[in-house]
Motif scaffolding. Sequence first.
Motif, mmCIF file in Angstrom:
data_model
loop_
_atom_site.group_PDB
_atom_site.id
_atom_site.type_symbol
_atom_site.label_atom_id
_atom_site.label_comp_id
_atom_site.label_asym_id
_atom_site.label_seq_id
_atom_site.Cartn_x
_atom_site.Cartn_y
_atom_site.Cartn_z
ATOM 1 N N GLU A 56 0.821 -1.210 0.000
ATOM 2 C CA GLU A 56 0.000 0.000 0.000
ATOM 3 C C GLU A 56 0.860 1.266 0.000
ATOM 4 O OE1 GLU A 56 -3.568 1.983 2.676
ATOM 5 O OE2 GLU A 56 -3.172 -0.159 2.847
ATOM 6 N N GLU A 57 1.997 1.229 0.704
ATOM 7 C CA GLU A 57 2.894 2.389 0.744
ATOM 8 C C GLU A 57 3.417 2.719 -0.649
ATOM 9 O OE1 GLU A 57 3.479 -0.381 2.721
ATOM 10 O OE2 GLU A 57 2.493 0.428 4.490
ATOM 11 N N GLU A 58 3.753 1.677 -1.419
ATOM 12 C CA GLU A 58 4.251 1.878 -2.783
ATOM 13 C C GLU A 58 3.147 2.451 -3.670
ATOM 14 O OE1 GLU A 58 6.570 1.981 -6.233
ATOM 15 O OE2 GLU A 58 7.088 1.989 -4.122
ATOM 16 N N LEU A 59 1.932 1.947 -3.516
ATOM 17 C CA LEU A 59 0.809 2.476 -4.293
ATOM 18 C C LEU A 59 0.574 3.952 -3.960
ATOM 19 C CD1 LEU A 59 -1.679 -0.519 -4.051
ATOM 20 C CD2 LEU A 59 -0.430 0.237 -6.071
ATOM 21 N N LEU A 60 0.685 4.305 -2.684
ATOM 22 C CA LEU A 60 0.509 5.692 -2.268
ATOM 23 C C LEU A 60 1.601 6.564 -2.871
ATOM 24 C CD1 LEU A 60 -1.036 7.743 -0.573
ATOM 25 C CD2 LEU A 60 0.412 7.119 1.357
ATOM 26 N N ARG A 61 2.846 6.095 -2.856
ATOM 27 C CA ARG A 61 3.957 6.851 -3.446
ATOM 28 C C ARG A 61 3.722 7.069 -4.947
ATOM 29 N NH1 ARG A 61 7.842 6.522 -6.585
ATOM 30 N NH2 ARG A 61 7.670 4.316 -7.022
ATOM 31 N N GLN A 62 3.278 6.016 -5.641
ATOM 32 C CA GLN A 62 2.995 6.121 -7.076
ATOM 33 C C GLN A 62 1.868 7.123 -7.339
ATOM 34 O OE1 GLN A 62 2.243 2.187 -8.615
ATOM 35 N NE2 GLN A 62 4.336 1.491 -8.262
ATOM 36 N N GLN A 63 0.858 7.083 -6.500
ATOM 37 C CA GLN A 63 -0.260 8.014 -6.655
ATOM 38 C C GLN A 63 0.209 9.454 -6.472
ATOM 39 O OE1 GLN A 63 -3.224 8.075 -3.538
ATOM 40 N NE2 GLN A 63 -4.866 8.355 -5.048
ATOM 41 N N GLN A 64 1.023 9.694 -5.453
ATOM 42 C CA GLN A 64 1.528 11.046 -5.219
ATOM 43 C C GLN A 64 2.405 11.507 -6.379
ATOM 44 O OE1 GLN A 64 3.353 10.521 -1.380
ATOM 45 N NE2 GLN A 64 1.470 10.992 -0.275
ATOM 46 N N GLU A 65 3.175 10.602 -6.938
ATOM 47 C CA GLU A 65 4.011 10.933 -8.092
ATOM 48 C C GLU A 65 3.150 11.308 -9.304
ATOM 49 O OE1 GLU A 65 7.022 8.482 -10.947
ATOM 50 O OE2 GLU A 65 7.285 8.196 -8.789
ATOM 51 N N LEU A 66 2.081 10.564 -9.519
ATOM 52 C CA LEU A 66 1.168 10.883 -10.625
ATOM 53 C C LEU A 66 0.508 12.242 -10.428
ATOM 54 C CD1 LEU A 66 -0.491 7.398 -11.217
ATOM 55 C CD2 LEU A 66 1.088 8.594 -12.740
ATOM 56 N N PHE A 67 0.123 12.545 -9.189
ATOM 57 C CA PHE A 67 -0.465 13.847 -8.902
ATOM 58 C C PHE A 67 0.537 14.958 -9.183
ATOM 59 C CE2 PHE A 67 -3.664 12.030 -5.623
ATOM 60 C CZ PHE A 67 -4.581 11.800 -6.636
ATOM 61 N N ALA A 68 1.796 14.757 -8.781
ATOM 62 C CA ALA A 68 2.836 15.768 -9.015
ATOM 63 C C ALA A 68 3.044 15.972 -10.516
ATOM 64 C CB ALA A 68 4.137 15.352 -8.340
#
Length: 160
Positions: free
Chosen positions: A72-84
């Motif tokens: 889940e932490e990796e998915l959250l990091r990927q999501q934040q990267e996509l938002f950026a």
Amino acid sequence: MNSFTFYLPNRMIFATNKQKKTIMPEHVLDALKSLGFGDYVGECERVLDECKHVALKKRKGSSRLENLGIPEEELLRQQQELFAQARQQQFEQEQQEWLQHQQLLQQEHQQQLLQDTKNNIDEESRIVVLEDNPAAAAAHQQSTLHPTQQLPTPTNLHQQ
């Protein structure tokens, strides 16, 4: 068989003494017992348990996140990267639109300066022509004055 499928729901309603619209598994089992088909209840309960187990598996298996195998932490990091990345793209697009708008304003300003320059050249040419031709200068001066400010000319003097 048709009469049985019609009779069974009616018997379930009678057995529960309530006007229910949803038939629950317990209603069917009670109706089977009251109709003398108690021998089938055990098999029906086994099938009911199987159905509940399959439904539970489907509910658990429907979680896409669990099926990915990504923490889940990796998915959250990927999501934040996509938002950026999306924010950066939005910023670049807005900046490009602003630059295009500025270029358009600059072009309009240059066109206005060119038109003003042309008008000044035309005016200077007219002044030169008027300086070279005193009669044309007097006519030009006369045409630019308000009627109450007109200079006296031989024809104006005669009219007064």
